[in-house]
Design a protein around this motif. Structure first.
Motif, PDB file in Angstrom:
ATOM      1  N   GLY A 157      10.985  20.575-123.176  1.00  0.00           N
ATOM      2  CA  GLY A 157      12.215  20.083-123.770  1.00  0.00           C
ATOM      3  C   GLY A 157      11.996  18.854-124.628  1.00  0.00           C
ATOM      4  N   ALA A 158      12.804  17.822-124.378  1.00  0.00           N
ATOM      5  CA  ALA A 158      12.724  16.592-125.176  1.00  0.00           C
ATOM      6  C   ALA A 158      11.435  15.842-124.881  1.00  0.00           C
ATOM      7  CB  ALA A 158      13.930  15.708-124.879  1.00  0.00           C
ATOM      8  N   ALA A 159      10.983  15.076-125.874  1.00  0.00           N
ATOM      9  CA  ALA A 159       9.754  14.297-125.712  1.00  0.00           C
ATOM     10  C   ALA A 159       9.930  13.273-124.593  1.00  0.00           C
ATOM     11  CB  ALA A 159       9.408  13.589-127.020  1.00  0.00           C
ATOM     12  N   ALA A 160       8.811  12.871-124.006  1.00  0.00           N
ATOM     13  CA  ALA A 160       8.864  11.967-122.859  1.00  0.00           C
ATOM     14  C   ALA A 160       9.397  10.593-123.231  1.00  0.00           C
ATOM     15  CB  ALA A 160       7.477  11.845-122.227  1.00  0.00           C
ATOM     16  N   GLU A 161       9.177  10.130-124.456  1.00  0.00           N
ATOM     17  CA  GLU A 161       9.626   8.816-124.892  1.00  0.00           C
ATOM     18  C   GLU A 161      10.136   8.925-126.319  1.00  0.00           C
ATOM     19  OE1 GLU A 161       9.870   6.313-122.973  1.00  0.00           O
ATOM     20  OE2 GLU A 161       8.683   7.001-121.260  1.00  0.00           O
ATOM     21  N   GLY A 162      10.885   7.899-126.738  1.00  0.00           N
ATOM     22  CA  GLY A 162      11.334   7.830-128.114  1.00  0.00           C
ATOM     23  C   GLY A 162      12.781   8.243-128.304  1.00  0.00           C
ATOM     24  N   PRO A 163      13.208   8.360-129.562  1.00  0.00           N
ATOM     25  CA  PRO A 163      14.614   8.694-129.870  1.00  0.00           C
ATOM     26  C   PRO A 163      15.054  10.034-129.275  1.00  0.00           C
ATOM     27  CG  PRO A 163      13.471   7.898-131.829  1.00  0.00           C
ATOM     28  CD  PRO A 163      12.427   8.094-130.776  1.00  0.00           C
ATOM     29  N   GLU A 164      14.140  11.008-129.233  1.00  0.00           N
ATOM     30  CA  GLU A 164      14.516  12.314-128.690  1.00  0.00           C
ATOM     31  C   GLU A 164      14.861  12.202-127.207  1.00  0.00           C
ATOM     32  OE1 GLU A 164      13.077  16.907-129.231  1.00  0.00           O
ATOM     33  OE2 GLU A 164      11.532  15.382-128.930  1.00  0.00           O
ATOM     34  N   ARG A 165      14.096  11.418-126.463  1.00  0.00           N
ATOM     35  CA  ARG A 165      14.392  11.231-125.043  1.00  0.00           C
ATOM     36  C   ARG A 165      15.710  10.478-124.868  1.00  0.00           C
ATOM     37  NH1 ARG A 165      13.924  13.627-120.552  1.00  0.00           N
ATOM     38  NH2 ARG A 165      12.008  14.383-121.521  1.00  0.00           N
ATOM     39  N   ASP A 166      15.973   9.479-125.720  1.00  0.00           N
ATOM     40  CA  ASP A 166      17.237   8.741-125.621  1.00  0.00           C
ATOM     41  C   ASP A 166      18.429   9.660-125.901  1.00  0.00           C
ATOM     42  OD1 ASP A 166      15.792   6.461-125.076  1.00  0.00           O
ATOM     43  OD2 ASP A 166      15.779   5.775-127.169  1.00  0.00           O
ATOM     44  N   ARG A 167      18.289  10.525-126.899  1.00  0.00           N
ATOM     45  CA  ARG A 167      19.395  11.451-127.217  1.00  0.00           C
ATOM     46  C   ARG A 167      19.591  12.457-126.087  1.00  0.00           C
ATOM     47  NH1 ARG A 167      23.509  13.071-127.690  1.00  0.00           N
ATOM     48  NH2 ARG A 167      24.506  14.288-129.359  1.00  0.00           N
ATOM     49  N   ALA A 168      18.503  12.881-125.473  1.00  0.00           N
ATOM     50  CA  ALA A 168      18.617  13.811-124.350  1.00  0.00           C
ATOM     51  C   ALA A 168      19.330  13.147-123.177  1.00  0.00           C
ATOM     52  CB  ALA A 168      17.228  14.289-123.923  1.00  0.00           C
ATOM     53  N   ARG A 169      19.057  11.865-122.930  1.00  0.00           N
ATOM     54  CA  ARG A 169      19.736  11.155-121.844  1.00  0.00           C
ATOM     55  C   ARG A 169      21.236  11.033-122.129  1.00  0.00           C
ATOM     56  NH1 ARG A 169      14.930   7.355-121.703  1.00  0.00           N
ATOM     57  NH2 ARG A 169      13.699   8.003-119.879  1.00  0.00           N
ATOM     58  N   GLU A 170      21.591  10.757-123.386  1.00  0.00           N
ATOM     59  CA  GLU A 170      23.009  10.694-123.734  1.00  0.00           C
ATOM     60  C   GLU A 170      23.678  12.057-123.508  1.00  0.00           C
ATOM     61  OE1 GLU A 170      23.258   9.457-127.738  1.00  0.00           O
ATOM     62  OE2 GLU A 170      22.450   7.437-127.396  1.00  0.00           O
ATOM     63  N   LEU A 171      22.978  13.084-123.900  1.00  0.00           N
ATOM     64  CA  LEU A 171      23.521  14.435-123.738  1.00  0.00           C
ATOM     65  C   LEU A 171      23.722  14.767-122.265  1.00  0.00           C
ATOM     66  CD1 LEU A 171      24.208  16.739-125.742  1.00  0.00           C
ATOM     67  CD2 LEU A 171      21.970  17.701-125.251  1.00  0.00           C
ATOM     68  N   LEU A 172      22.774  14.422-121.439  1.00  0.00           N
ATOM     69  CA  LEU A 172      22.885  14.701-120.005  1.00  0.00           C
ATOM     70  C   LEU A 172      23.994  13.868-119.365  1.00  0.00           C
ATOM     71  CD1 LEU A 172      19.081  14.851-119.142  1.00  0.00           C
ATOM     72  CD2 LEU A 172      20.686  16.767-119.093  1.00  0.00           C
ATOM     73  N   ALA A 173      24.152  12.615-119.820  1.00  0.00           N
ATOM     74  CA  ALA A 173      25.225  11.779-119.277  1.00  0.00           C
ATOM     75  C   ALA A 173      26.591  12.360-119.627  1.00  0.00           C
ATOM     76  CB  ALA A 173      25.098  10.351-119.808  1.00  0.00           C
ATOM     77  N   GLY A 174      26.765  12.790-120.867  1.00  0.00           N
ATOM     78  CA  GLY A 174      28.030  13.408-121.243  1.00  0.00           C
ATOM     79  C   GLY A 174      28.285  14.698-120.488  1.00  0.00           C
TER      80      GLY A 174
END
Length: 735
Positions: free
Chosen positions: A249-266
């Protein structure tokens, strides 16, 4: 665990008091149904018919409190019918010298086989046995036996009528099961933000699937918002894992991981809101940040498999919202109807041949259900015969106690035995003291009995000892309608309770069913099932157009069932006074734990690959079909090796995976899909390596620690034997 420690452990569990009470409205409804039967029959027919009617109503009401997703009126009717038949046969047999013990043994054997249908059926069948023992002690003529049997059945009918006229939390069990599934997904999404390898507790999804199986009557009356939501929950689950996984899935670090965390929180906020709406029936509402996190642009931050999984997640959440509130506009996506169809649950009439076939299937030497049926029959009959030899008038309490104590496993049997003795002594003494001091009139005694019934229904969740206290007091007040000496009666009942409990505990000790002995078999079944699941997913990549409909789903359900049975067996075995190696020398407890971790990883990797399965028009992945079949054969052989003590060997699978991965470099097809298959196959082999080390006989349980970063599945408690089997069983759709 030594015998002393095991008994100490079960004793503490038996006397543990839980603060949580049951539903007071349902308890009041059940007690009201008993009162509606008891007082009119007492006024018209006298104490003896009133006793039969009250016993029937009470046991039928108890059936409606079992963990079952069947309509409550049908449970009450079925229990009433069974009580009527057992009472009638008991009256006929008791008038013929020597025939009643034979009938008792046969009926107890049948009640034991009823556990093959699940705990609910087993408990109700056992209760018919206890009513037979109590009621037939009130001597009547054979023609009057029909009337007493009809009165028992009448009690069940009145319970069904009251439930119909006074509904409490209509579809509440189904709503709670589905809401728990969505709440577990929300918790899973939150944990994935910080732990991409987090595991989800499968129990809520297992229960939700059993709750979704409907009888024809239920299917015609199900609230429309409950249709399709469970299937969406099952599809949401792998997409959450696919977004969070750093490999696929999303990369372990970086903007992609941050966007994935936002998506999971929502997603977690929306899933929580859906769970609340399902449970309460009110419109769904959530924080404004949830839709913003889900509908914000996904590109160019996310790409490849993570982007596809994110699109699937938002679409599925929109469908879930649309299915729940069909008149509202989704703020996420345009609502799309959920999958049609429903799981079918046969009605009571159609259950008869199913029950016969299921019970007949248990007539084999290694069946635990057959062992329980033989043990129950022998224990109840022995307790009855021994008690009759004492010459005491209330000797039937010994057999009744034995029937209520004995259960299919060691923990329940010994904990219930201790709780039964303690609760009976307290209940009998308290009720006898009231009768001796105040000498209540018949109507007052009946009112006290109804009050005790309310207490028994209300304290079902507080512990067996408390509930037994209420039931014992109820029986004392009810049978106290007949003339007698209260103190002498109390002494006899306590003595017979001690005798019946001792016979039951001794019977289990002499003829046990140890879950420890079944651990290797359960391990082997789980290994083979996970292998079939992984193979089904790989076949879906290798032949998208030709894969069988439902093949992946069926393999996943088999994996869940095998996993649930393994966890249940392991939990029960931990409390048994049996040395582990005595029955399974090829695997230690540590090895079983390591195998469980490896199988959890194997299941999780397969789940991630399932989230990216191509549709039927997708491009096939060359070599995936052959690799999947080889993996299935290798895991089946590893499972068989657990039973024979042969070491697992996945060398051929590793070599095939290397060749398969090399061939993917020149294979046609979408790059993202090939990347998923390449990474997934590598992780599958890594999990098989962990399993290989865990099952190595020479390891002696000291298998190597997994490499850093590999997930370790969290242990969790099983359902404690409370599933409606089916319905409980299971409490049974694991990982």
């Amino acid at each position: 665990m030594p015998w002393i420690a095991a008994l100490r452990h079960t004793g503490r569990a038996a006397l543990r008091f839980e603060r949580a009470l049951g539903d007071p409205y349902r308890a009041a409804r059940g007690a009201l149904a008993v009162a509606l039967v008891l007082f009119p029959v007492l006024a018209i027919g006298g104490p003896r018919p009133a006793t039969s009617a009250a016993m029937g109503a009470f046991i039928a009401g108890t059936a409606t409190f079992q963990r079952s997703f069947r309509p409550r009126p049908s449970l009450a009717l079925a229990a009433g019918l069974g009580l009527g038949v057992s009472t009638f046969l008991g009256y006929l047999a008791v008038s013929v010298p020597g025939l009643f013990p034979v009938l008792l043994a046969v009926w107890a054997f049948g009640a034991g086989l009823a556990w093959s249908l699940g705990p609910s059926a087993g408990v109700v069948a056992t209760n018919t046995l206890t009513v037979m023992l109590v009621v037939v002690q009130l001597p009547v003529s054979v023609p009057t036996a029909v009337a007493h049997a009809l009165l028992c059945a009448l009690g069940g009918g009145v319970q069904a009528l009251v439930i119909t006229l006074w509904p409490v939390k209509t579809w509440g069990a189904q709503r709670d099961a589905l809401a728990d599934a969505y709440a577990s997904l929300a918790d899973y999404a939150r944990r994935l933000r910080y732990d991409p390898h987090a595991f989800i507790d499968p129990a809520p999804l297992m229960t939700a699937r059993h709750a979704a199986a409907l009888t024809p009557w239920q299917r015609r009356r199900r609230p429309p918002e409950l249709g399709g939501l469970r299937g969406l929950a099952e599809r949401i689950r792998p997409t959450l894992a696919a977004i969070a996984d750093p490999e696929i899935g999303a990369a372990a670090e970086g903007p992609e991981r941050d966007r994935a965390r936002e998506l999971l929180a929502g997603a977690a906020q929306v899933l929580d809101a859906l769970a609340r709406a399902i449970r309460t029936g009110e419109p769904a509402s959530w924080s404004a940040t949830a839709p913003a996190a889900l509908t914000a642009p996904l590109q160019p931050v996310l790409h490849g498999p993570a982007l596809r999984a994110a699109h699937r997640l938002t679409t599925l959440l929109g469908r879930a919202f649309g299915a729940l509130d069909r008149d509202a506009d989704s703020t996420l996506e345009t609502p799309v109807p959920g999958p049609g169809g429903s799981l079918l649950r046969p009605g009571l009439a159609r259950m008869v041949p199913v029950a016969v076939r299921t019970a007949r299937h248990q007539l084999r030497a290694r069946s635990p259900v057959l062992h329980h049926a033989v043990r129950l029959s022998g224990v109840v009959t022995a307790a009855y015969v021994l008690a009759r030899l004492t010459g005491l008038h209330h000797s039937y309490w010994a057999a009744m106690t034995a029937a209520m104590v004995i259960r299919p496993d060691f923990v329940q049997t010994y904990s219930r035995g201790i709780a039964r003795v303690a609760g009976t002594v307290v209940g009998v003494l308290l009720a006898t003291g009231v009768v001796e001091l105040f000498d209540p009139a018949d109507r007052v005694a009946c009112a006290l009995a109804v009050l005790c019934i309310f207490g028994a229904y209300l304290t079902l969740r507080t512990g067996y000892a408390v509930m037994t206290t209420c039931i014992s007091a109820y029986v004392v007040f009810l049978l106290g309608l007949e003339p007698g000496a209260p103190l002498e009666t109390a002494r006899e009942r306590i003595l017979m309770t001690l005798l019946g409990g001792a016979v039951a505990l001794l019977g289990y000790a002499l003829f046990p069913t140890w879950e420890t002995a079944r651990l290797p078999e359960r391990t082997a079944e789980w290994i083979a099932a996970v292998g079939r699941y992984a193979a089904a997913v790989l076949v879906g990549y290798g032949d998208p157009a030709g894969r069988e409909p439902g093949a992946v789903r069926g393999a996943l359900l088999d994996t869940r069932e095998a996993r649930a049975e393994f966890l249940q067996a392991r939990e029960l075995a931990a409390a048994e006074p049996v040395r582990h190696g005595a029955h399974s020398p090829q695997l230690s407890r540590r090895q079983l734990g390591r195998a469980r971790e490896a199988l959890g990883l194997l299941s999780r990797v397969t789940l991630l690959m399932e989230a990216h399965l191509p549709d039927r028009q997708g491009e096939p992945v060359p070599g995936a079909l052959a690799f999947g079949r080889l993996l299935a054969d290798a895991t089946a052989a590893a499972g068989a090796g657990v039973l024979t003590g042969t070491a697992a060997d996945f060398t051929a699978v590793r070599e095939a995976q290397r060749a398969f991965e090399e061939s993917l470099g020149d294979a046609p097809g979408p790059a993202g899909q090939l990347a998923v298959v390449r990474s997934g196959s590598r992780l599958l082999v890594q999990a098989l390596g962990e399993l290989e080390r865990a099952l190595r006989p020479s390891a002696g349980g000291a298998a190597e620690v997994p490499a850093a970063g590999l997930p370790v599945e969290e242990a969790h408690a099983d359902r404690g034997g409370q599933v409606e089997a089916g319905d409980q069983r299971a409490h049974r759709d694991g990982q």
